[in-house]
Scaffold this active site. Structure first.
Site, PDB file in Angstrom:
ATOM      1  N   GLY A  47      66.712 -46.867  73.318  1.00 26.55           N
ATOM      2  CA  GLY A  47      65.526 -47.689  73.591  1.00 26.55           C
ATOM      3  C   GLY A  47      64.241 -46.966  73.223  1.00 26.55           C
ATOM      4  O   GLY A  47      63.184 -47.185  73.811  1.00 26.55           O
ATOM      5  N   ILE A  48      64.308 -46.116  72.218  1.00 28.59           N
ATOM      6  CA  ILE A  48      63.158 -45.290  71.839  1.00 28.59           C
ATOM      7  C   ILE A  48      62.001 -46.110  71.271  1.00 28.59           C
ATOM      8  O   ILE A  48      60.844 -45.673  71.309  1.00 28.59           O
ATOM      9  CB  ILE A  48      63.590 -44.194  70.832  1.00 28.59           C
ATOM     10  CG1 ILE A  48      62.513 -43.107  70.701  1.00 28.59           C
ATOM     11  CG2 ILE A  48      63.940 -44.802  69.463  1.00 28.59           C
ATOM     12  CD1 ILE A  48      62.951 -41.893  69.920  1.00 28.59           C
ATOM     13  N   SER A  55      65.536 -56.278  78.795  1.00 30.71           N
ATOM     14  CA  SER A  55      64.768 -56.033  80.013  1.00 30.71           C
ATOM     15  C   SER A  55      63.793 -57.136  80.403  1.00 30.71           C
ATOM     16  O   SER A  55      63.060 -56.988  81.380  1.00 30.71           O
ATOM     17  CB  SER A  55      63.980 -54.723  79.862  1.00 30.71           C
ATOM     18  OG  SER A  55      63.111 -54.801  78.757  1.00 30.71           O
ATOM     19  N   LYS A  66      71.367 -54.194  86.261  1.00 31.68           N
ATOM     20  CA  LYS A  66      70.809 -52.879  86.603  1.00 31.68           C
ATOM     21  C   LYS A  66      71.502 -52.279  87.830  1.00 31.68           C
ATOM     22  O   LYS A  66      71.672 -51.063  87.918  1.00 31.68           O
ATOM     23  CB  LYS A  66      69.298 -52.983  86.823  1.00 31.68           C
ATOM     24  CG  LYS A  66      68.504 -53.107  85.535  1.00 31.68           C
ATOM     25  CD  LYS A  66      68.662 -51.859  84.670  1.00 31.68           C
ATOM     26  CE  LYS A  66      67.860 -51.906  83.400  1.00 31.68           C
ATOM     27  NZ  LYS A  66      68.009 -50.689  82.588  1.00 31.68           N
ATOM     28  N   TYR A  91      69.380 -59.912  85.012  1.00 33.18           N
ATOM     29  CA  TYR A  91      68.856 -58.584  84.681  1.00 33.18           C
ATOM     30  C   TYR A  91      69.010 -57.638  85.868  1.00 33.18           C
ATOM     31  O   TYR A  91      69.506 -56.510  85.728  1.00 33.18           O
ATOM     32  CB  TYR A  91      67.379 -58.683  84.276  1.00 33.18           C
ATOM     33  CG  TYR A  91      66.705 -57.341  84.149  1.00 33.18           C
ATOM     34  CD1 TYR A  91      66.990 -56.489  83.097  1.00 33.18           C
ATOM     35  CD2 TYR A  91      65.779 -56.918  85.113  1.00 33.18           C
ATOM     36  CE1 TYR A  91      66.381 -55.249  82.984  1.00 33.18           C
ATOM     37  CE2 TYR A  91      65.164 -55.673  85.011  1.00 33.18           C
ATOM     38  CZ  TYR A  91      65.465 -54.845  83.949  1.00 33.18           C
ATOM     39  OH  TYR A  91      64.867 -53.621  83.851  1.00 33.18           O
ATOM     40  N   GLN A 126      58.353 -49.573  75.028  1.00 37.56           N
ATOM     41  CA  GLN A 126      57.177 -48.967  75.664  1.00 37.56           C
ATOM     42  C   GLN A 126      57.496 -47.595  76.251  1.00 37.56           C
ATOM     43  O   GLN A 126      56.839 -46.596  75.929  1.00 37.56           O
ATOM     44  CB  GLN A 126      56.671 -49.886  76.784  1.00 37.56           C
ATOM     45  CG  GLN A 126      55.620 -49.249  77.671  1.00 37.56           C
ATOM     46  CD  GLN A 126      55.298 -50.071  78.907  1.00 37.56           C
ATOM     47  OE1 GLN A 126      54.245 -50.682  78.973  1.00 37.56           O
ATOM     48  NE2 GLN A 126      56.180 -50.092  79.891  1.00 37.56           N
ATOM     49  N   SER A 181      65.715 -50.274  88.146  1.00 32.65           N
ATOM     50  CA  SER A 181      64.581 -51.186  88.245  1.00 32.65           C
ATOM     51  C   SER A 181      64.400 -51.690  89.669  1.00 32.65           C
ATOM     52  O   SER A 181      65.371 -51.867  90.415  1.00 32.65           O
ATOM     53  CB  SER A 181      64.812 -52.383  87.310  1.00 32.65           C
ATOM     54  OG  SER A 181      63.901 -53.423  87.584  1.00 32.65           O
ATOM     55  N   LEU A 212      67.329 -45.734  78.166  1.00 33.49           N
ATOM     56  CA  LEU A 212      66.301 -46.734  78.443  1.00 33.49           C
ATOM     57  C   LEU A 212      66.627 -48.097  77.841  1.00 33.49           C
ATOM     58  O   LEU A 212      66.041 -49.106  78.233  1.00 33.49           O
ATOM     59  CB  LEU A 212      64.946 -46.264  77.881  1.00 33.49           C
ATOM     60  CG  LEU A 212      64.508 -44.820  78.184  1.00 33.49           C
ATOM     61  CD1 LEU A 212      63.127 -44.560  77.590  1.00 33.49           C
ATOM     62  CD2 LEU A 212      64.515 -44.546  79.672  1.00 33.49           C
ATOM     63  N   GLU A 223      63.812 -54.556  90.307  1.00 33.19           N
ATOM     64  CA  GLU A 223      64.447 -55.876  90.338  1.00 33.19           C
ATOM     65  C   GLU A 223      65.829 -55.813  91.001  1.00 33.19           C
ATOM     66  O   GLU A 223      66.392 -56.839  91.372  1.00 33.19           O
ATOM     67  CB  GLU A 223      64.586 -56.441  88.919  1.00 33.19           C
ATOM     68  CG  GLU A 223      63.271 -56.835  88.267  1.00 33.19           C
ATOM     69  CD  GLU A 223      62.679 -58.127  88.818  1.00 33.19           C
ATOM     70  OE1 GLU A 223      63.455 -58.951  89.337  1.00 33.19           O
ATOM     71  OE2 GLU A 223      61.452 -58.287  88.750  1.00 33.19           O
TER      72      GLU A 223
END
Length: 331
Positions: free
Chosen positions: A9-10, A87, A156, A152, A13, A128, A83, A130
């Site tokens: 996930g580079i 998402s 997680k 989601y 953000q 997360s 990461l 969440e």
């Protein structure tokens, strides 16, 4: 010899800010990306474009164990920051099968590869807030039970449990960050904070005339992504792996975020915001507020950027981008 870090996930953000942090600390940084990103770097890698000549990128899919295994084997990382995930919460309701498959299996594949090839590698899992969902207590700590309210959030929780299991069963230095909402000027356009700041800029410049939002009363614990990636790094420097809530310890409503963003450009949000039922979640999470005392005590982590500064920074960046876009189109 420089430490070797691998980031999944580079291009997101957090991946971009984490890459900057690790490069500043002298790491050799490797990233796992989808093949489409390598084929279209201008659009897919815009957040890390200024860093590409200092990175090593590998094509791999979170849905393919062989490609993940080969990448981990090739790099032999000292630290692995996982990461990558689907998402965006709202999208997870639209395509729950893809969200669950990618997020759960991807985490399992990465952990399995680390266990088999690089068992001394330190592993970070991006959890997360969440996961708490329908909260059982306010504020939430590492001991608060989970009640996720979206595919989601469910994915997680599964990743969190997998990470803890690999730590306890196989002795992997595996830690999870239960990160609350963290934003920045490079947040994706689909997220409500960036949607608000971008529309405030566009309305101020006469490029739009309204902003459609869902539940204005939903409250979130918002921080800056720069602060939160520093917490990720600190977790992997700790002697013992563990799980940590990373939060600002403050809660603000979507309404307050909109009010402050529009005020930044001298506008009244009430004149432009339209409530649209399409943007309400099937199952809302109304109040997320984290207690990060454990991270403060054990990691000596502190947030450095406050809510007001975060909103201002995002609005200013979007104003600059939109003005640049206008100048470009006038040429």
């Amino acid at each position: 010899m420089a430490k070797r870090a691998l980031i999944t996930g580079i291009t997101g953000q957090d991946g971009a800010y984490l890459t900057e942090l690790l490069l500043e600390k002298g790491y050799e940084v490797h990233g796992m990306v989808r093949r489409v990103a390598l084929e279209d770097p201008d659009h897919r890698m815009w957040r890390i474009r200024h860093l590409l000549d200092r990175l090593n990128l590998y094509s791999a899919s979170m849905e393919s164990f062989p490609s993940i295994f080969k990448t981990v084997q090739t790099i032999g990382p000292d630290e692995l920051y996982h990461l990558a995930a689907q998402s965006f919460v709202s999208y997870s309701f639209e395509d729950e099968f893809s969200t669950l498959n990618t997020n759960i299996n991807g985490t399992h594949y990465i952990l399995a590869a680390v266990k088999e090839i690089q068992p001394d590698c330190r592993f970070y899992f991006a959890g997360s807030s969440e996961m708490f969902g329908k909260v059982r207590e306010i504020p939430q700590t590492e001991d608060t039970s989970f009640h996720p309210r979206s595919p989601y959030g469910i994915s997680k929780v599964a990743g969190f449990d997998l990470t803890r299991n690999y730590r306890e069963a196989y002795g992997i230095h595996a830690s999870s960050g239960i990160l609350y909402n963290h934003e920045s000027p490079i947040r994706g356009f689909e997220f409500v904070t960036r949607k608000i700041t971008r529309h405030a800029a566009r309305i101020k410049l006469g490029l739009a005339n309204e902003l459609r939002l869902g539940n204005l009363e939903a409250k979130r614990d918002w921080g800056h992504a720069k602060d939160y990636v520093r917490a990720m790094w600190l977790m992997l420097q700790s002697d013992e792996p563990d799980d940590y809530v990373i939060s600002s310890g403050e809660t603000h409503s979507v309404r307050e975020f909109a009010q402050k963003a529009f005020a930044k450009v001298d506008l009244d949000y009430e004149e432009y915001v339209v409530i649209d039922e399409r943007y309400f979640r099937p199952a809302e999470v109304d109040l997320l507020l984290g207690n990060c005392e454990k991270a403060k005590e054990k990691l000596t982590w502190r947030k450095e950027i406050d809510f007001e500064t975060l909103v201002s920074e995002m609005v200013e960046a979007d104003m600059e981008r939109e003005e640049q876009s206008i100048r470009t189109h006038r040429r």
